[in-house]
Enzyme design. Structure first.
Site, PDB file in Angstrom:
ATOM      1  N   TYR A 247      -2.380  -0.972  10.634  1.00  0.00           N
ATOM      2  CA  TYR A 247      -2.289  -1.202   9.188  1.00  0.00           C
ATOM      3  C   TYR A 247      -0.995  -0.612   8.631  1.00  0.00           C
ATOM      4  O   TYR A 247      -0.284  -1.264   7.852  1.00  0.00           O
ATOM      5  CB  TYR A 247      -3.503  -0.578   8.513  1.00  0.00           C
ATOM      6  CG  TYR A 247      -3.628  -0.850   7.038  1.00  0.00           C
ATOM      7  CD1 TYR A 247      -4.152  -2.052   6.581  1.00  0.00           C
ATOM      8  CD2 TYR A 247      -3.253   0.101   6.093  1.00  0.00           C
ATOM      9  CE1 TYR A 247      -4.292  -2.307   5.222  1.00  0.00           C
ATOM     10  CE2 TYR A 247      -3.389  -0.145   4.736  1.00  0.00           C
ATOM     11  CZ  TYR A 247      -3.912  -1.343   4.303  1.00  0.00           C
ATOM     12  OH  TYR A 247      -4.043  -1.591   2.965  1.00  0.00           O
TER      13      TYR A 247
ATOM     14  N   SER B 129       0.855  -1.181   0.000  1.00  0.00           N
ATOM     15  CA  SER B 129       0.000   0.000   0.000  1.00  0.00           C
ATOM     16  C   SER B 129       0.889   1.229   0.000  1.00  0.00           C
ATOM     17  O   SER B 129       2.065   1.152   0.379  1.00  0.00           O
ATOM     18  CB  SER B 129      -0.872  -0.003   1.269  1.00  0.00           C
ATOM     19  OG  SER B 129      -1.514   1.238   1.472  1.00  0.00           O
TER      20      SER B 129
END
Length: 260
Positions: A155, A142
């Site tokens: 995350y 990401s």
């Protein structure tokens, strides 16, 4: 050169994973789909992909929040499809909260699904790839593997670590014919993100268009979502022969987000 190879794509019954699985099957690869959720709906996806692409497609429902399940998923893929050439660690979950309020059990769950499953699946897949003298490991990381956002500590930490894992594995395997890379997308148009748009519109009292531009894509200079097909196309390229010198890379696909 990808026809006849076998790929395992975790978290592949929707979103990015499904697009990657479809793209691989269209290249003539046999695919292990993986996902939780409605078993009947997932089986319908499996049957559809096998029928349309005319390749072998299997389905697995390993719960990657349980550490040993990632290894079992790799073992079962090799057993059912005759080996494993390509591993795509795509499965992920998200939870948003201030760090002092972040539930420790959610932290652990995110680390297990994003980071620990990537490590365990990679660890299990590499011996088979070494024997074949060829392999591709892709971690769908990401933009949050490179930069941070508030309220996403678990995350962001997991994705940063996933990028670090990518680099270390690539160096270890540099002379084996196996590459390991991370794709780092910004906001991708997926069902999960579409649901976020509606929720944010309600909370902020804004139109969907304003939410997309000024809330969801505030950090993404192009002000457009990345489409899942774009990520899938990059995944296919990274598995091909012309990408054999690309390894240990964290490749941004984020509309300029991390260029700031």
């Amino acid at each position: 050169m990808l026809r006849g190879k076998t790929a395992l794509v975790t978290g592949s019954t929707s979103g990015i994973g499904w697009a990657v699985a479809q793209a691989f099957a269209q290249q003539g690869m046999n695919v292990m789909l993986h996902g939780l959720g409605d078993p009947d709906a997932n089986e319908a996806l499996r049957a559809r992909l096998e029928r349309e692409a005319e390749v072998r497609v299997k389905l697995h429902s390993a719960n990657l929040a349980e550490p040993a399940e990632a290894e079992r998923l790799v073992i079962d893929t090799a057993s059912q499809l005759g080996g494993i050439d390509i591993l795509v660690n795509n499965a992920g979950i998200q939870f948003v909260a201030a760090v002092e309020e972040f539930p420790p059990e959610r932290w652990t769950e995110i680390q297990n699904v994003v980071l620990n499953a990537s490590f365990r699946a990679t660890r299990a897949a590499v011996p088979e790839m070494r024997r074949r003298g060829w392999g591709r490991i892709l971690n769908i990381a990401s933009a949050h593997g490179v930069v941070a956002s508030p309220f996403k500590s678990a995350y962001v930490a997991a994705k940063h670590a996933q990028v670090g894992l990518t680099k270390s594995v690539a160096l270890e395997l540099a002379e084996t014919g196996i590459t390991c890379n991370a794709i780092c997308p910004g906001y991708v148009r997926t069902p999960l993100v579409e649901n976020q748009i509606d929720a944010q519109a309600k909370v902020h009292g804004l139109s969907r268009e304003r939410v997309v531009r000024d809330v969801i894509l505030a950090a993404q200079p192009t002000k457009r979502f990345i489409e899942v097909e774009e990520v899938a196309a990059l995944a296919v390229f990274l598995c091909g022969d012309m990408a054999r010198s690309i390894t240990g890379a964290a490749i941004a696909m984020d509309g300029g987000w991390t260029a700031r």
